[in-house]
Design an enzyme around this catalytic site. Sequence first.
Site, mmCIF file in Angstrom:
data_model
loop_
_atom_site.group_PDB
_atom_site.id
_atom_site.type_symbol
_atom_site.label_atom_id
_atom_site.label_comp_id
_atom_site.label_asym_id
_atom_site.label_seq_id
_atom_site.Cartn_x
_atom_site.Cartn_y
_atom_site.Cartn_z
ATOM 1 N N PHE A 45 1.292 -8.677 -3.044
ATOM 2 C CA PHE A 45 1.645 -7.579 -3.958
ATOM 3 C C PHE A 45 2.101 -8.054 -5.334
ATOM 4 O O PHE A 45 2.774 -7.321 -6.054
ATOM 5 C CB PHE A 45 2.718 -6.681 -3.319
ATOM 6 N N THR A 53 -5.969 -7.942 2.413
ATOM 7 C CA THR A 53 -6.824 -6.916 1.828
ATOM 8 C C THR A 53 -8.160 -6.763 2.537
ATOM 9 O O THR A 53 -8.802 -5.723 2.425
ATOM 10 C CB THR A 53 -7.141 -7.301 0.380
ATOM 11 N N PRO A 70 -15.772 0.315 3.426
ATOM 12 C CA PRO A 70 -14.980 1.551 3.489
ATOM 13 C C PRO A 70 -13.741 1.421 4.370
ATOM 14 O O PRO A 70 -12.704 2.013 4.082
ATOM 15 C CB PRO A 70 -15.954 2.573 4.082
ATOM 16 N N THR A 117 -11.713 -1.290 5.065
ATOM 17 C CA THR A 117 -10.575 -1.985 4.460
ATOM 18 C C THR A 117 -10.205 -1.376 3.109
ATOM 19 O O THR A 117 -9.047 -1.425 2.702
ATOM 20 C CB THR A 117 -10.864 -3.492 4.324
ATOM 21 N N GLU A 170 -4.762 -1.635 -6.453
ATOM 22 C CA GLU A 170 -3.537 -1.076 -7.016
ATOM 23 C C GLU A 170 -3.581 0.425 -7.285
ATOM 24 O O GLU A 170 -2.544 1.085 -7.303
ATOM 25 C CB GLU A 170 -3.180 -1.859 -8.284
HETATM 26 MO MO1 MOS Z 1 -1.000 -7.748 -8.168
HETATM 27 S S1 MOS Z 1 0.757 -6.993 -8.877
HETATM 28 O O1 MOS Z 1 -1.923 -7.983 -9.501
HETATM 29 O O2 MOS Z 1 -0.751 -8.944 -7.092
#
Ligand code: MOS
Length: 715
Positions: A246, A473, A598, A600, A670
Amino acid sequence: MTTTTPGPSALRGAVGTAHTRIEGRDKVTGAARYAGEIPYPELAHGWLVLSTVARGRILDVETGPILAMPGVLTVLHHGNAPRLHTDYIGMLGVPPDPTSAVFQDDRVPFAGWPVALVVAETPEVAREAAEALVVTYEREPHDTELVAGHPGAYAADGHMPAETEKGDLEARLADSAFVVDEEYTTPEEQHSMMEPHAATARWDGGRLEVVDSNQGAGWVQSELATMFSLDASAVRVRSEHIGGGFGSKGLRAHQVSAVMAATALQRPVRVVLTRRQTFSLGGYRSPTAQRVRLGADPDGRLLALEHRSLNQTSTVYEFVEPSAGVARVMYDAEAHRTANHVVRLDVPSPTWMRAPGEAPGSFAVEVALDELAARAGLDPIDLRLRNEPEVGPVSGLPFSSRNLAACLHEGARRFGWADRDPRPGVRRDGRWLLGTGTAAASFGAGAAPSTALVTAEADGSFTVRITAADIGTGARTALTLIAADALETTPDRVRVRIGDSDFGPAMIAGGSMGTRSWAWAVTAAAADLRERLAMTTGIPPEGITVRSDTTEALGALAQKERHSYGAQFAEVAVDTATGEIRVRRMLGIFAAGRIVNPLTARNQLVGGMTWGISMALHEEAVRDRNTGGHYAPDLAGYHVATHADVPDIEADWVDDHDPDDPVGIKGVGEIGIVGAAAAVANAVHHATGVRHRHLPIRPDRVVAAAGSAGGAVDA
Ligand code: MOS
């Protein structure tokens, strides 16, 4: 679920098909090892000692009694640690944070600053010794409180200009039929990734190897090489499985101190941060104090827009949370002014945290728009549609594609927005007041230069090597689908290897730019390889390898406003007697480029929206102004939304295709959190008639606001 049958499925294409995570079985069976779990013979364990004062100097580190403890190997501190090279600009265009370049002087700039590393044979001994280490300080008065109008505030450019201005703001405000002028605040928020930072460093035949948990193995490798004045080829960083990042997982104190200790002891040394240590060493999202001024004509068209934001940073590092960037992309007005200011306090350095700038900035702007809609008697969605800009409000550049209107329309249709009674405070369900709210969202869609290696193996399969990072991710899986299509084969014939700096320079997992940047490099190498294979009769035992570098292709891209978009919808129930707020349902519709996987991608978007609920209602890292440290810096004292807080969340997308990307990708990392907190806050207003401008909307704030009046008031 997986597309693994060779033949016709290859023609259909793997991109766009739901595919379970390649490493999913390894993760659920425990076969996947995280950085803190890999065994090494002779492994020693380092434990960081953090300052207990918020500002001052270290007078003494009493190492004698600690070194006498059985099992203790060494204590590193500013008096004996090697000098680091810190005067440089790193791969991401920023200098290193002195918080990570540990033990360079006796200064203490904040509570929780690393002052020593105790290294021992076991983590238990290291911890006991670290807790027994006596450090004496000379204390100085500290200031840890961010307040609007702080006298130390200044304009900081960071990655973008601090201030932009066009037109006569005061004159256009004076001309306006409807005006909003309000202040909004967001608190300090923590990344709270499941896996805290961990690294093991060791020297292996003259080469430094660091096994780490980070968002870019090549990034950490280049920073370590520069800091320790090593040849880049003498440093290898691996980061195979990562339990969340993150924005927090770059170069941090744990890697640097582990390298120092491994060098001093000539043994492998592991340093793991505790959850509490991550609160001061892992970065965080700065609190913000924002002011938004809007002026509109009788039809709701914006004549004036001002967005100012103030964030805090440490005294040793300048970090700008670019919240005012939201207004530069989303809404235009004849008079338009934005400003990002910072103030240096005796606090830890903040850093990037999921949607830096956009997450807090969208809260202020999207709530202000809701306030304007109410004052103008307009539907909040109509108001936004009337204010869709033709070109970038500040840049004047064309948009590569801007599908915000499609998101708003599709979201409104699926959420049932047309049936909404616009009057606040009129829907009830027993003790609950019900309301719905919406907000718009955008996040930059970029790509950064990357290299990739693609090998045609003698057995007909393919191996892709790229210094990508899968921080949870699904990047490994997405790249497998992309490579399969680019190689005109099936995913089962493609092996993707990531998280090793030896694979060459590549973008980090950050800025929602990872998948797009890596996919571009993989696609380019695959195309070259297919050409080579067409001219080859046989593949030698070592295979045929092609390397790509996208630097030139990206340099040739036209300057445009490139963003993903979204429309967030929330329904809440509020009990104004107890102060409880329950989010009952949430819908997010996004235009985020072509969706690679789709399964993930939806997971990413729902994760971001969940964090939006958490930001709206729960998260707040509270600092004690007397000690300068946090109250309860752990996941008991800092509440992140849990299952009980999260209702049905639906995330979906409209057709969107980046016209300048070889695969059509934008990015989904994000955008899911952007606007989500504003949608919840706007729903709370619709439910209660009370406007909350300070996050989180805690029960005490709800109760206090309800107690102050029966009708529409401001909290
Ligand atoms: Mo992100 S805040 O670009 O890991």
